[in-house]
Write an enzyme that holds these catalytic residues in place. Structure first.
Site, PDB file in Angstrom:
ATOM      1  NE  ARG A  62      -7.997  -1.817 -11.832  1.00  0.00           N
ATOM      2  CZ  ARG A  62      -9.150  -2.349 -11.448  1.00  0.00           C
ATOM      3  NH1 ARG A  62     -10.193  -1.573 -11.237  1.00  0.00           N
ATOM      4  NH2 ARG A  62      -9.280  -3.654 -11.285  1.00  0.00           N
ATOM      5  CE1 TYR A 116     -15.206  -6.504  -0.613  1.00  0.00           C
ATOM      6  CE2 TYR A 116     -16.543  -5.459   1.091  1.00  0.00           C
ATOM      7  CZ  TYR A 116     -15.456  -5.436   0.238  1.00  0.00           C
ATOM      8  OH  TYR A 116     -14.615  -4.344   0.239  1.00  0.00           O
ATOM      9  CE  LYS A 125     -12.284  -6.698   1.745  1.00  0.00           C
ATOM     10  NZ  LYS A 125     -10.885  -6.694   1.262  1.00  0.00           N
TER      11      LYS A 125
HETATM   12  P1  NAP Z   1     -10.336  -1.386  -7.171  1.00  0.00           P
HETATM   13  O1  NAP Z   1     -10.206   0.046  -7.523  1.00  0.00           O
HETATM   14  O2  NAP Z   1     -11.385  -2.218  -7.817  1.00  0.00           O
HETATM   15  O3  NAP Z   1      -8.899  -2.082  -7.364  1.00  0.00           O
HETATM   16  C1  NAP Z   1      -8.749  -3.435  -7.051  1.00  0.00           C
HETATM   17  C2  NAP Z   1      -7.292  -3.785  -7.121  1.00  0.00           C
HETATM   18  O4  NAP Z   1      -7.144  -5.142  -6.690  1.00  0.00           O
HETATM   19  C3  NAP Z   1      -6.746  -3.725  -8.538  1.00  0.00           C
HETATM   20  O5  NAP Z   1      -5.406  -3.275  -8.458  1.00  0.00           O
HETATM   21  C4  NAP Z   1      -6.812  -5.172  -9.000  1.00  0.00           C
HETATM   22  O6  NAP Z   1      -5.829  -5.509 -10.003  1.00  0.00           O
HETATM   23  C5  NAP Z   1      -6.464  -5.875  -7.703  1.00  0.00           C
HETATM   24  N1  NAP Z   1      -6.896  -7.270  -7.651  1.00  0.00           N
HETATM   25  C6  NAP Z   1      -8.159  -7.763  -7.640  1.00  0.00           C
HETATM   26  N2  NAP Z   1      -8.145  -9.103  -7.552  1.00  0.00           N
HETATM   27  C7  NAP Z   1      -6.839  -9.459  -7.507  1.00  0.00           C
HETATM   28  C8  NAP Z   1      -6.168 -10.694  -7.427  1.00  0.00           C
HETATM   29  N3  NAP Z   1      -6.842 -11.856  -7.368  1.00  0.00           N
HETATM   30  N4  NAP Z   1      -4.817 -10.711  -7.422  1.00  0.00           N
HETATM   31  C9  NAP Z   1      -4.114  -9.540  -7.463  1.00  0.00           C
HETATM   32  N5  NAP Z   1      -4.703  -8.347  -7.545  1.00  0.00           N
HETATM   33  C10 NAP Z   1      -6.043  -8.303  -7.567  1.00  0.00           C
HETATM   34  O7  NAP Z   1     -10.593  -1.562  -5.607  1.00  0.00           O
HETATM   35  P2  NAP Z   1     -10.434  -0.557  -4.369  1.00  0.00           P
HETATM   36  O8  NAP Z   1     -11.736   0.124  -4.168  1.00  0.00           O
HETATM   37  O9  NAP Z   1      -9.198   0.235  -4.478  1.00  0.00           O
HETATM   38  O10 NAP Z   1     -10.317  -1.628  -3.184  1.00  0.00           O
HETATM   39  C11 NAP Z   1      -9.100  -1.983  -2.603  1.00  0.00           C
HETATM   40  C12 NAP Z   1      -9.388  -2.770  -1.332  1.00  0.00           C
HETATM   41  O11 NAP Z   1     -10.174  -1.975  -0.458  1.00  0.00           O
HETATM   42  C13 NAP Z   1     -10.204  -4.044  -1.591  1.00  0.00           C
HETATM   43  O12 NAP Z   1      -9.750  -5.076  -0.751  1.00  0.00           O
HETATM   44  C14 NAP Z   1     -11.607  -3.650  -1.189  1.00  0.00           C
HETATM   45  O13 NAP Z   1     -12.357  -4.756  -0.772  1.00  0.00           O
HETATM   46  C15 NAP Z   1     -11.323  -2.683  -0.061  1.00  0.00           C
HETATM   47  N6  NAP Z   1     -12.405  -1.738   0.203  1.00  0.00           N
HETATM   48  C16 NAP Z   1     -12.843  -0.879  -0.766  1.00  0.00           C
HETATM   49  C17 NAP Z   1     -13.884  -0.016  -0.479  1.00  0.00           C
HETATM   50  C18 NAP Z   1     -14.426   0.962  -1.489  1.00  0.00           C
HETATM   51  O14 NAP Z   1     -15.461   1.591  -1.204  1.00  0.00           O
HETATM   52  N7  NAP Z   1     -13.788   1.146  -2.654  1.00  0.00           N
HETATM   53  C19 NAP Z   1     -14.476  -0.024   0.792  1.00  0.00           C
HETATM   54  C20 NAP Z   1     -14.005  -0.902   1.752  1.00  0.00           C
HETATM   55  C21 NAP Z   1     -12.958  -1.754   1.454  1.00  0.00           C
HETATM   56  P3  NAP Z   1      -6.116  -5.290 -11.592  1.00  0.00           P
HETATM   57  O15 NAP Z   1      -5.993  -3.805 -11.818  1.00  0.00           O
HETATM   58  O16 NAP Z   1      -5.069  -6.087 -12.270  1.00  0.00           O
HETATM   59  O17 NAP Z   1      -7.515  -5.779 -11.835  1.00  0.00           O
END
Ligand code: NAP
Length: 250
Positions: A15, A161, A165
């Site tokens: 995702r 968090y 990070k």
């Molecule tokens: P997201 O849409 O919630 O997707 C999270 C993804 O991580 C999903 O594919 C989920 O798999 C997978 N996941 C979670 N826990 C896991 C585990 N223990 N083992 C394997 N896979 C796992 O998140 P996103 O917004 O794309 O975020 C991706 C990264 O960017 C994260 O590290 C987040 O902290 C970072 N980030 C995001 C933002 C933001 O604003 N969105 C900002 C800064 C940093 P499932 O589909 O199987 O649940």
């Protein structure tokens, strides 16, 4: 498309940001290993997108927070693909569970701090360590860690968090110095607010008033930055934390 011998692993590829990175890697000729924790249907959607773009890949289910699961899944893949080297790893899997520290109840199991720290920080170690040797032997590798603005400046409600990070940022800088001579780069990307499932509960209309660019980031914009760091052109960039946050002060 001809069979490729370039392999990339993206954790949390089912995702959001991870999916966009998978799609772009597939479009660049990588065979993409799409890791996910529980959402097989979304991982399949990522794979369909890769194939629609002429690429290929496979889904790889394991919990990156578990050393045992990660080691077993990666070892099984390596055994089934003898001689193949995963030359790109994007440590992207992560979760948030915001709460002021005074409300972090210790009786919840697992507690809210280790629960959030493990996928990012333990995940970085669990997934990167078994792939390093292949990269060093091949004298080429790209490790990209998705961190966060929160890991640089901290945000209230995110002590867990931010610690996760911030830990990955420090590890990025240390590992980069260990492997630079062997053609392996290690960098981190620190997004601000990106429009994904993770931020679905955030009032974007209200929050974007604080963002100089006036909007949230799209996952594809983070993926474009990741693809640059993965490219040959970025060979001399290592140990860096690159922000992509629309001008939010860091
Ligand atoms: P997201 O849409 O919630 O997707 C999270 C993804 O991580 C999903 O594919 C989920 O798999 C997978 N996941 C979670 N826990 C896991 C585990 N223990 N083992 C394997 N896979 C796992 O998140 P996103 O917004 O794309 O975020 C991706 C990264 O960017 C994260 O590290 C987040 O902290 C970072 N980030 C995001 C933002 C933001 O604003 N969105 C900002 C800064 C940093 P499932 O589909 O199987 O649940």
């Amino acid at each position: 498309m001809a069979k490729t011998n370039k392999y990339a692993l993206v954790t949390g590829g089912s995702r959001g940001i991870g999916r966009e990175i998978c799609l772009k890697l597939g479009g660049c000729g990588y065979h993409v290993l799409v890791n996910y924790k529980s959402n097989a249907a979304e991982a399949e959607k990522t794979l369909s997108g890769i194939r629609a773009a002429g690429g290929d890949g496979e889904a790889l289910q394991f919990d990156v927070a578990s050393g045992e699961e990660s080691t077993a899944a990666i070892a099984a893949w390596q055994k089934a693909h003898e001689g193949a080297c995963i030359e790109v790893v994007v440590n992207n899997a992560g979760i948030r569970d915001d709460v002021l520290m005074m409300w972090m109840e210790p009786q919840i199991s697992p507690p809210r701090c280790p629960r959030v720290i493990a996928p990012s920080l333990d995940g970085f170690y669990n997934v990167t360590r078994p792939l390093l040797k292949g990269m060093l032997v091949n004298r080429f590798g790209r490790i990209v860690n998705i961190v966060s603005l929160s890991g640089i400046k901290g945000l209230p409600g995110q002590a867990n968090y931010a610690a996760a990070k911030g830990g990955v940022i420090a590890a990025t800088k240390a590992l980069a110095q260990e492997v630079a001579k062997k053609g392996v780069t290690v960098n981190a990307i620190a997004p601000g607010f990106v429009r994904t499932d993770m931020t679905a509960d955030i009032d974007e209309a209200e929050l974007r008033k604080q963002i100089p660019a006036g909007r949230f980031c799209e996952p594809a914009e983070v993926a474009d930055l990741a693809m640059f760091l993965i490219s040959e052109q970025a060979s001399y960039i290592t140990g860096e934390v690159i922000s992509i946050n629309g001008g939010l002060y860091t």
